[in-house]
Design a protein around this motif. Structure first.
Motif, short mmCIF file in Angstrom:
data_model
loop_
_atom_site.label_atom_id
_atom_site.label_comp_id
_atom_site.label_asym_id
_atom_site.label_seq_id
_atom_site.Cartn_x
_atom_site.Cartn_y
_atom_site.Cartn_z
N SER A 83 0.80 -1.23 0.00
CA SER A 83 0.00 0.00 0.00
C SER A 83 0.83 1.28 0.00
CB SER A 83 -0.94 -0.01 1.21
OG SER A 83 -0.18 -0.15 2.40
N SER A 84 2.12 1.19 0.35
CA SER A 84 3.01 2.36 0.34
C SER A 84 4.45 1.84 0.37
CB SER A 84 2.75 3.25 1.57
OG SER A 84 3.17 2.57 2.75
N SER A 204 9.19 2.73 -3.19
CA SER A 204 8.06 3.58 -2.90
C SER A 204 7.54 3.97 -4.27
CB SER A 204 8.50 4.82 -2.10
OG SER A 204 7.44 5.76 -2.13
N THR A 206 5.06 5.50 -4.85
CA THR A 206 4.55 6.87 -4.68
C THR A 206 5.42 7.88 -5.42
OG1 THR A 206 4.15 6.07 -2.42
CG2 THR A 206 3.79 8.42 -2.82
N LEU A 216 -0.37 6.56 -3.36
CA LEU A 216 0.67 5.86 -2.60
C LEU A 216 0.75 4.42 -3.08
CD1 LEU A 216 -0.07 6.92 1.10
CD2 LEU A 216 1.66 7.87 -0.38
N GLY A 218 3.75 0.74 -3.08
CA GLY A 218 5.11 0.23 -2.83
C GLY A 218 5.26 -1.16 -3.38
N ASN A 246 -5.00 2.12 -7.15
CA ASN A 246 -3.64 2.67 -7.13
C ASN A 246 -2.72 1.91 -8.08
OD1 ASN A 246 -4.72 4.35 -5.24
ND2 ASN A 246 -3.23 3.92 -3.64
N ASN A 335 7.00 15.29 -0.93
CA ASN A 335 7.09 14.22 -1.93
C ASN A 335 8.19 14.52 -2.95
OD1 ASN A 335 6.32 11.70 -2.89
ND2 ASN A 335 4.79 12.53 -4.28
#
Ligand SMILES: Cc1ncc(COP(=O)(O)O)c(C=O)c1O
Length: 390
Positions: A83-84, A204, A206, A216, A218, A246, A335
């Motif tokens: 998720s990240s 990442s 992101t 986001l 990963g 995502n 970021n």
């Protein structure tokens, strides 16, 4: 799709699996679960005797497409999406370590990584030794009988130090440990750590993989026996899974990864050269400059120096903050890897929650600024920074 294609072709096309509708762009499978034809089929799927999706915490076709594409780009057997970026590092540690194990970690890593290893994992009986600098001798010295994982970022965030992946991978092998490399700054376009001897790559997503500051995500990549058996087992149970939406956004990001990374890196080199000549800049940290202490290693290990430029402003924190506050174009945000250039004061933001001592060890002074160069015209970026530097 196999590796006979060039990297940029794979970034556009690998992993695509069309549905019965023959859609051209990757399909977005927004569904929490998948249906079975019968009770018997459900049982077969759950028992792992029949391949197929069950529930999106475990797997999802859009997420699988992202995993397959990134695995091919990194030259990895297996990829598990998370998720990240921090979820990737956590899943890696939870999947591979147990109480009593020891980590050797670079002192120059993202602030949250320091807190995860030095704070949270410590509460569960996993100790971490943070190594200052990239000298393989210092890494060798930090090895203990219980060392299971070596972790580094190269280039490091935010001081752009380069770590010799091949040399440190030898130290890991000799110790019976795994070398984990966070490849967020380079992406597989500029550096493929597994080719150089790393066991595991962290992303990442992101950052550059999405590349447009939208979502986001990963990933953990490496051998199937390590990543699938251990990291995926943790993820499917504990749940820090990448969402299908995502994954779809990042898949679209991967299609333009090469052109973005190359264009942003070319602008970053120009910015670094300009900053190096500026009278109010103390020092520039960019591995594409001949003045960088590891210029030769960066050239050997990477295909380009990347899109991040850090620099010390003369006059410390006040002078650095004047540069930040003088910008009208650059985004003041934490970021990086976006098409929009960003500016960050690491000591008070991304690395603000680690101790002053840890910041000193990592070489993060109060006058340090990090610019992640985007796709704007480089002259506009220079003008924006020149205002506060004057
Ligand atoms: C090098 C590096 N690794 C990991 C992370 C964590 O990624 P995420 O914010 O996706 O959790 C970051 C975030 O800035 C980073 O810069």
């Amino acid at each position: 799709m196999n590796e006979k294609y060039h990297l940029e072709t794979l970034a556009v096309r690998a992993g695509t699996e069309r549905s019965q509708f023959g859609e051209h762009s990757d399909a977005l499978h927004l569904t929490s679960s998948f249906i079975f034809k019968s009770a018997a089929q459900a049982a077969e799927r759950f028992a792992n005797r029949e391949p197929g999706h069950i529930y999106s915490r475990f797997s999802n076709p859009t997420v699988s497409a992202f995993e397959e594409r990134l695995a091919i780009l990194e030259g990895a057997e297996c990829c598990v999406a998370t998720s990240s970026g921090m979820a990737a590092i956590l899943s890696c540690a939870m999947g591979l370590l147990k109480s009593g194990d020891h980590i050797v970690c670079s002192a120059q890593v993202f602030g949250a990584t320091v807190q995860l290893f030095g704070g949270i994992l410590k509460r569960f009986g996993i100790e971490t030794t943070f190594v200052a600098g990239s000298s393989p001798a210092a890494w060798q010295k930090a090895i203990q009988p219980a060392t299971r994982l070596l972790f580094l970022e190269t280039p490091s965030n935010p001081t752009m130090e380069i770590f010799d992946i091949a040399a440190i991978s030898q130290i890991a092998k000799k110790a019976g440990a795994l070398l984990v490399v966070d490849n967020a700054f380079c992406t597989p376009i500029l550096q493929r750590p597994i080719d150089l001897g790393a066991d595991i790559v962290i992303h990442s997503a992101t950052k550059f993989l999405d590349g447009q500051g939208r979502v986001l995500g990963g990933a953990v990549l490496g051998k199937r026996s390590v990543v699938y058996e251990n990291v995926f087992s943790f993820l499917r149970t504990a749940g820090p899974t990448l969402s299908a939406f995502n994954a779809w956004v990042i898949l679209k990001g991967l299609e333009t990864l090469r052109v973005r990374v190359e264009a942003q890196s070319a602008s970053a080199l120009e910015l670094a050269r300009w900053l190096e000549k500026h009278p109010n800049v103390e020092r520039v940290y960019y591995p594409g400059l001949a003045s960088h202490p590891q210029f030769a290693l960066a050239k050997k290990q990477q295909k380009g120096a990347g899109a991040i430029v850090s620099f010390d402003v003369k006059g410390g924190k006040d002078a650095a903050w004047r540069v930040v506050d003088g910008t009208k174009l650059l985004s003041i945000t934490a970021n990086l890897g976006d098409t929009r250039s960003t500016i960050t004061h690491p000591a008070s933001t991304t690395h603000g929650r680690i101790s002053q001592e840890a910041r000193n060890t990592a070489g993060i002074g109060d006058g340090l600024l990090r610019v992640a160069v985007g796709l704007e015209n480089i002259e506009d970026i220079k003008t924006d920074l020149a205002r506060g530097l004057a």
